[in-house]
Design a protein around this motif. Structure first.
Motif, PDB file in Angstrom:
ATOM      1  N   ASP A  28       4.965  -7.261   5.611  1.00  0.00           N
ATOM      2  CA  ASP A  28       6.620  -6.218   5.760  1.00  0.00           C
ATOM      3  C   ASP A  28       5.510  -4.848   6.055  1.00  0.00           C
ATOM      4  OD1 ASP A  28       4.989  -5.695   3.617  1.00  0.00           O
ATOM      5  OD2 ASP A  28       6.373  -4.495   1.565  1.00  0.00           O
ATOM      6  N   SER A  29       4.246  -4.877   5.844  1.00  0.00           N
ATOM      7  CA  SER A  29       4.143  -3.483   6.509  1.00  0.00           C
ATOM      8  C   SER A  29       3.902  -3.552   8.321  1.00  0.00           C
ATOM      9  CB  SER A  29       2.849  -2.944   6.303  1.00  0.00           C
ATOM     10  OG  SER A  29       2.160  -3.938   6.585  1.00  0.00           O
ATOM     11  N   ASP A  78       6.127  -5.626   9.435  1.00  0.00           N
ATOM     12  CA  ASP A  78       7.143  -5.398  10.211  1.00  0.00           C
ATOM     13  C   ASP A  78       7.824  -3.938  10.323  1.00  0.00           C
ATOM     14  OD1 ASP A  78       7.170  -7.937  10.622  1.00  0.00           O
ATOM     15  OD2 ASP A  78       8.531  -8.087   8.704  1.00  0.00           O
ATOM     16  N   LYS A  79       7.283  -3.062   9.719  1.00  0.00           N
ATOM     17  CA  LYS A  79       7.333  -1.643   9.151  1.00  0.00           C
ATOM     18  C   LYS A  79       6.940  -0.943  10.499  1.00  0.00           C
ATOM     19  CE  LYS A  79       8.435  -1.286   4.300  1.00  0.00           C
ATOM     20  NZ  LYS A  79       7.744  -0.482   3.333  1.00  0.00           N
TER      21      LYS A  79
END
Length: 294
Positions: A233-234, A236-237
């Motif tokens: 998720d980091s 993707d961010k």
């Protein structure tokens, strides 16, 4: 991510602490990762290269580094330059080997000892001690200045200042993103599984995701699907932030390698993934070449 979250190598009878833990830059391995996994160890010889320790002046401080370049005339403007930014373990044999691999591709590759003011990264007997006593005390501002001095040294010693790239692994991967936002002369960068987000501190006031608007050079991010310290998720961010960043940020790219763990390039550790490492290495070389650093 710091290296606390990476599994330590399994034992092997072929390599001992005495054999590998040495003081000289570019030789041996850090005590914190001993013993290395000898069955996967890659070794690039120095034949046909100028390779070995050098000293870089940073003001009055003399910073050790490991340099490798072809043993042939550099051409009119010198060799293209790649700054090689180490993991938390400093400039040990694996990092020196990477500089020699790059030198065999025609680069002047140089890896500075960026923790040396704070302590000897190879001497700490375990990762928590290394992080507490050395790595946690290293200011980003100091690292940026040391890399500037390294680039200047390379330009004055056979390198072409107009063809400058940087690459780094883990701790060095995060620093690679930062340096791509720091130095307006850099043309390309490749960050291997470097941490992207984090809380601000006095020594680390900003992280890569905070600097997408300032990137001077496009960065190729090489990340692992099963990285316990850098969740997807980091990543993707960061991808979303890059799309809204500077022109260089919008030209950046992040590749996630399926099934891999943090440290998949580290051929001396159980995390090594030969297929992913070879693929990522080819991508990095093509990335540099496409941006004129070749």
């Amino acid at each position: 991510m710091l290296e606390q979250e990476i599994d330590k190598p399994t034992a092997t009878p072929d390599y001992s602490r005495r054999d590998f833990v040495r003081a000289s830059v570019g030789s041996g391995f850090a005590a914190a990762v001993m013993p290395v996994t000898a069955q996967t160890l890659v070794s690039t010889g120095s034949g046909g290269l100028v390779a070995g320790p050098v000293t870089i002046p940073v003001g009055s401080f003399q910073m050790p580094a490991y340099r490798a370049q072809p043993d042939k005339p550099a051409g009119k403007n010198g060799f293209p330059v790649v700054l090689v930014i180490s993991e938390i373990f400093g400039v040990h044999e694996h990092i020196a080997d990477l500089t020699r691999r790059l030198a065999r591709q025609g680069y002047l590759a140089i890896a500075p000892e960026l923790f040396i003011r704070q302590g000897d990264a190879k001497a700490a007997v375990d990762i928590p001690t290394l992080v507490r006593d050395v790595i946690s005390k290293v200011p980003d501002a100091q690292v940026m200045a040391d890399l500037d001095a390294t680039a200047a040294w390379a330009a004055a010693n056979g390198g072409d200042a107009t063809r400058l790239a940087a690459t780094g692994m883990c701790w060095g991967g995060r620093i690679t993103w930062l340096y791509a936002a720091h130095n307006p002369k850099i043309e390309a960068a490749a960050a291997w599984y470097g941490r992207l987000v984090g809380e601000a501190s006095a020594l680390q006031p900003k992280h890569p995701i905070d600097l997408v608007g300032s990137l001077h050079a496009p960065v190729l991010g090489l990340y692992a699907e099963k990285d316990g310290g850098i969740p997807l998720d980091s990543v993707d961010k960061m991808k979303a932030a890059l799309a809204q960043g500077s022109a260089a940020a919008r030209k950046s790219e992040i590749v996630v390698f399926p099934g891999t763990q943090h440290g998949f390039l580290a051929d001396y550790r159980p995390s090594f993934d030969r297929q992913a490492a070879e693929d990522a290495w080819k991508r990095m070389l093509a990335w540099f070449e496409a941006r004129g650093v070749a």
